[in-house]
Scaffold this active site. Structure first.
Site, PDB file in Angstrom:
ATOM      1  NE  ARG A 221      58.594 -90.674 -81.062  1.00  0.00           N
ATOM      2  CZ  ARG A 221      57.679 -89.693 -81.140  1.00  0.00           C
ATOM      3  NH1 ARG A 221      57.899 -88.627 -81.891  1.00  0.00           N
ATOM      4  NH2 ARG A 221      56.562 -89.772 -80.451  1.00  0.00           N
ATOM      5  CG  HIS A 269      60.171 -83.915 -79.924  1.00  0.00           C
ATOM      6  ND1 HIS A 269      60.477 -85.228 -79.672  1.00  0.00           N
ATOM      7  CD2 HIS A 269      58.892 -83.917 -80.383  1.00  0.00           C
ATOM      8  CE1 HIS A 269      59.432 -85.989 -79.955  1.00  0.00           C
ATOM      9  NE2 HIS A 269      58.451 -85.217 -80.395  1.00  0.00           N
TER      10      HIS A 269
HETATM   11  P1  NDP Z   1      50.212 -92.834 -88.325  1.00  0.00           P
HETATM   12  O1  NDP Z   1      50.269 -94.043 -87.467  1.00  0.00           O
HETATM   13  O2  NDP Z   1      48.894 -92.223 -88.607  1.00  0.00           O
HETATM   14  O3  NDP Z   1      50.897 -93.135 -89.737  1.00  0.00           O
HETATM   15  C1  NDP Z   1      52.058 -93.854 -89.884  1.00  0.00           C
HETATM   16  C2  NDP Z   1      52.358 -94.012 -91.363  1.00  0.00           C
HETATM   17  O4  NDP Z   1      53.632 -94.671 -91.504  1.00  0.00           O
HETATM   18  C3  NDP Z   1      51.336 -94.886 -92.088  1.00  0.00           C
HETATM   19  O5  NDP Z   1      51.087 -94.367 -93.369  1.00  0.00           O
HETATM   20  C4  NDP Z   1      52.045 -96.234 -92.210  1.00  0.00           C
HETATM   21  O6  NDP Z   1      51.679 -96.987 -93.332  1.00  0.00           O
HETATM   22  C5  NDP Z   1      53.483 -95.790 -92.357  1.00  0.00           C
HETATM   23  N1  NDP Z   1      54.393 -96.880 -91.960  1.00  0.00           N
HETATM   24  C6  NDP Z   1      54.507 -97.468 -90.753  1.00  0.00           C
HETATM   25  N2  NDP Z   1      55.433 -98.442 -90.788  1.00  0.00           N
HETATM   26  C7  NDP Z   1      55.894 -98.475 -92.063  1.00  0.00           C
HETATM   27  C8  NDP Z   1      56.849 -99.254 -92.715  1.00  0.00           C
HETATM   28  N3  NDP Z   1      57.530-100.238 -92.092  1.00  0.00           N
HETATM   29  N4  NDP Z   1      57.073 -99.025 -94.022  1.00  0.00           N
HETATM   30  C9  NDP Z   1      56.391 -98.057 -94.668  1.00  0.00           C
HETATM   31  N5  NDP Z   1      55.469 -97.261 -94.095  1.00  0.00           N
HETATM   32  C10 NDP Z   1      55.232 -97.474 -92.802  1.00  0.00           C
HETATM   33  O7  NDP Z   1      51.193 -91.788 -87.650  1.00  0.00           O
HETATM   34  P2  NDP Z   1      51.100 -90.186 -87.647  1.00  0.00           P
HETATM   35  O8  NDP Z   1      51.056 -89.712 -89.041  1.00  0.00           O
HETATM   36  O9  NDP Z   1      50.048 -89.742 -86.706  1.00  0.00           O
HETATM   37  O10 NDP Z   1      52.501 -89.820 -86.970  1.00  0.00           O
HETATM   38  C11 NDP Z   1      53.719 -90.297 -87.499  1.00  0.00           C
HETATM   39  C12 NDP Z   1      54.812 -90.158 -86.456  1.00  0.00           C
HETATM   40  O11 NDP Z   1      55.149 -88.787 -86.295  1.00  0.00           O
HETATM   41  C13 NDP Z   1      54.431 -90.586 -85.036  1.00  0.00           C
HETATM   42  O12 NDP Z   1      54.536 -91.989 -84.893  1.00  0.00           O
HETATM   43  C14 NDP Z   1      55.438 -89.857 -84.190  1.00  0.00           C
HETATM   44  O13 NDP Z   1      56.594 -90.639 -84.008  1.00  0.00           O
HETATM   45  C15 NDP Z   1      55.797 -88.632 -85.037  1.00  0.00           C
HETATM   46  N6  NDP Z   1      55.335 -87.385 -84.412  1.00  0.00           N
HETATM   47  C16 NDP Z   1      56.267 -86.420 -84.156  1.00  0.00           C
HETATM   48  C17 NDP Z   1      55.882 -85.220 -83.597  1.00  0.00           C
HETATM   49  C18 NDP Z   1      56.885 -84.150 -83.346  1.00  0.00           C
HETATM   50  O14 NDP Z   1      56.581 -83.194 -82.626  1.00  0.00           O
HETATM   51  N7  NDP Z   1      58.074 -84.228 -83.919  1.00  0.00           N
HETATM   52  C19 NDP Z   1      54.484 -84.958 -83.232  1.00  0.00           C
HETATM   53  C20 NDP Z   1      53.590 -86.016 -83.571  1.00  0.00           C
HETATM   54  C21 NDP Z   1      54.016 -87.196 -84.141  1.00  0.00           C
HETATM   55  P3  NDP Z   1      50.184 -97.607 -93.492  1.00  0.00           P
HETATM   56  O15 NDP Z   1      49.289 -96.411 -93.634  1.00  0.00           O
HETATM   57  O16 NDP Z   1      50.263 -98.408 -94.717  1.00  0.00           O
HETATM   58  O17 NDP Z   1      49.919 -98.377 -92.234  1.00  0.00           O
HETATM   59  C1  OXD Z   2      54.074 -87.119 -80.461  1.00  0.00           C
HETATM   60  C2  OXD Z   2      55.218 -86.285 -80.236  1.00  0.00           C
HETATM   61  O1  OXD Z   2      54.261 -88.240 -80.911  1.00  0.00           O
HETATM   62  O2  OXD Z   2      55.106 -85.289 -79.507  1.00  0.00           O
HETATM   63  O3  OXD Z   2      52.948 -86.671 -80.220  1.00  0.00           O
HETATM   64  O4  OXD Z   2      56.295 -86.551 -80.774  1.00  0.00           O
END
Ligand code: NDP
Ligand code: OXD
Length: 306
Positions: A221, A269
Site C-alpha cells: 500500500r 495497482h
Molecule cells: P497477510 O495478511 O496474509 O500477511 C501480512 C503479513 O505482514 C504477515 O506476515 C504479517 O505478520 C506481516 N505484518 C503485518 N503487520 C506487521 C508489522 N507491524 N510488522 C511486521 N510484519 C507485519 O497479507 P497478504 O500477504 O495477503 O497481503 C499483503 C498486502 O498486500 C495486503 O494487505 C494488501 O495491502 C497488498 N496487496 C496488494 C495488491 C496489489 O495489487 N498491489 C493485491 C493484493 C494485496 P504475521 O504473519 O506475523 O502476522
Molecule cells: C487487494 C488489492 O488488496 O487489490 O486485493 O490491492
C-alpha cells in the site's frame, strides 16, 4: 435471502452473473440502488462510501472484494461484524508473475536501456547482479513470493511480525530483525498490510538500513512508504531504483514527481487484481456460512488490521 455489492466505480455485470450461478435464488443488490436493503445478510465491500451500509439493517457479515482491508476498516461507519478477505491461489500466482517480471526488468537493465533509448544511445551493459531478495511481510503473498524466489536459487530473507519458518528463507521478526533482513538485499519487496503499525514504516531511517544501491518494490500500500524519504534515498543513491504499484492517492495525481522520475517505475495497482472467476467461490462459501451461522473463511483480525 440477499447479498449486497458495495463496490463503487467498477462494472459489476460479470461478478453478478457468476454469483447468480453459484447462489441461485439469492437477490443480488448493488449499492446505491438497493431494492430491498432489509433482506441483505452479507455485503461484499471495496472502498465503500461512509454510510453505504446503514440501510442494511439485517447485515450479518462483510466480505472484502480484495486481499487488503485497510480501505474497508478506515470507514468510521463500518458496522462491527465479521469481515473476511479474498485469499485465492490465482491472486497469489498473479503477484508472483508480476514480481518475477519486475526482477527480470531490473536484472536485464530494461530501466537503463529504456532511458538510453530516449537519448538514442547504444550502450550495452552486462546484467545487474541481483542475488539476494528480501520480502517484508510473510503472509499469503509474502510467504509465497519468498518461497518462489528461494526455490529459484536466490538468497532470500523474510521479515514478519511473528517468527516464521519457510524452506530456503532466512526469516526474521522484530525491529532488529528488519535490519538483518534488508542489510544485504539487492531487491527489497514490500508486502506488508497497511495498519496503524505499518503506516510510513519505510521511512528514512529504515530505508537507510537497506544495502546501498538496493532496489525497492512496493506492491503493498502506498502509505506504508514515506514518499519524501524514498525520493531522498533515490537522490543520494541509497536506493538505485523503485518499482511502485501502489500509492497514497490512486490514480496517481498528474503532478506527482513519481511520474517523471528516471529511477521510478510506476504501475497502476495491477500486480494482483482480484480474479472474478475464482473469487466468486469464496464469496458464495462465506454467504452460505453466514446463513448457517458458521465462521467465515479467511477472517480478518480487525484489531490487528489485517
Ligand atoms: P497477510 O495478511 O496474509 O500477511 C501480512 C503479513 O505482514 C504477515 O506476515 C504479517 O505478520 C506481516 N505484518 C503485518 N503487520 C506487521 C508489522 N507491524 N510488522 C511486521 N510484519 C507485519 O497479507 P497478504 O500477504 O495477503 O497481503 C499483503 C498486502 O498486500 C495486503 O494487505 C494488501 O495491502 C497488498 N496487496 C496488494 C495488491 C496489489 O495489487 N498491489 C493485491 C493484493 C494485496 P504475521 O504473519 O506475523 O502476522
Ligand atoms: C487487494 C488489492 O488488496 O487489490 O486485493 O490491492
Amino acid at each position: 435471502m440477499s447479498l449486497a455489492l458495495v463496490i463503487p466505480d467498477r462494472k459489476l455485470g460479470t461478478l453478478v452473473d457468476k454469483l447468480q450461478v453459484l447462489l441461485p435464488g439469492v437477490l443480488i443488490q448493488q449499492w446505491p440502488d438497493y431494492s430491498a436493503p432489509q433482506q441483505v445478510q452479507m455485503a461484499v465491500v471495496w472502498k465503500q462510501p461512509a454510510g453505504s451500509l446503514a440501510a442494511l439493517t439485517q447485515l450479518k457479515s462483510l466480505q472484502s472484494f480484495g486481499a487488503g482491508v485497510d480501505n474497508i476498516l478506515s470507514d468510521p461507519t463500518l458496522p462491527d461484524l465479521p469481515l473476511s478477505r479474498i485469499v485465492d491461489p490465482h491472486l497469489t500466482q498473479s503477484m508472483l508473475g508480476y514480481l518475477q517480471s519486475v526482477l527480470g526488468y531490473y536484472q536485464n537493465r530494461l530501466d537503463l536501456f529504456g532511458r538510453q533509448q530516449q537519448q538514442q544511445q547504444w550502450k550495452p551493459k552486462s546484467p545487474r547482479p541481483i542475488r539476494h531478495i528480501a520480502v517484508l511481510g510473510l503472509g499469503e503473498l509474502g510467504a509465497a513470493a519468498a518461497c518462489h524466489f528461494a526455490s529459484l536459487g536466490y538468497q532470500v530473507s523474510g521479515w514478519a511480525r511473528s517468527q516464521k519458518r519457510l524452506t530456503g528463507v532466512t526469516c526474521y521478526a522484530t525491529e532488529q530483525g528488519y535490519a538483518k533482513a534488508v542489510a544485504d538485499a539487492d531487491l527489497v519487496i514490500c508486502l506488508l498490510p497497511l495498519t496503524a503499525d505499518t503506516e510510513n514504516f519505510l521511512n528514512a531511517d529504515r530505508l537507510a538500513l537497506c544495502k546501498a544501491g538496493a532496489i525497492l518494490v512496493n506492491v503493498a500500500r502506498g502509505a506504508v512508504l514515506d514518499d519524501e524519504a524514498l525520493l531522498r534515498a533515490l537522490e543520494t543513491g541509497q536506493l538505485e531504483a523503485a518499482c511502485l504499484d501502489v500509492f497514497r492517492q490512486e490514480p496517481l495525481p498528474a503532478t506527482d514527481p513519481y511520474w517523471s522520475h528516471p529511477a521510478v517505475l510506476v504501475t497502476p495497482h495491477c500486480s494482483a487484481v482480484t480474479n472474478v472467476d475464482t473469487a466468486v467461490a469464496q464469496i458464495a462459501e462465506n454467504y452460505h456460512r453466514t446463513l448457517n451461522g458458521l465462521p467465515l473463511v479467511h477472517l480478518v483480525d480487525k484489531i490487528r488490521g489485517y
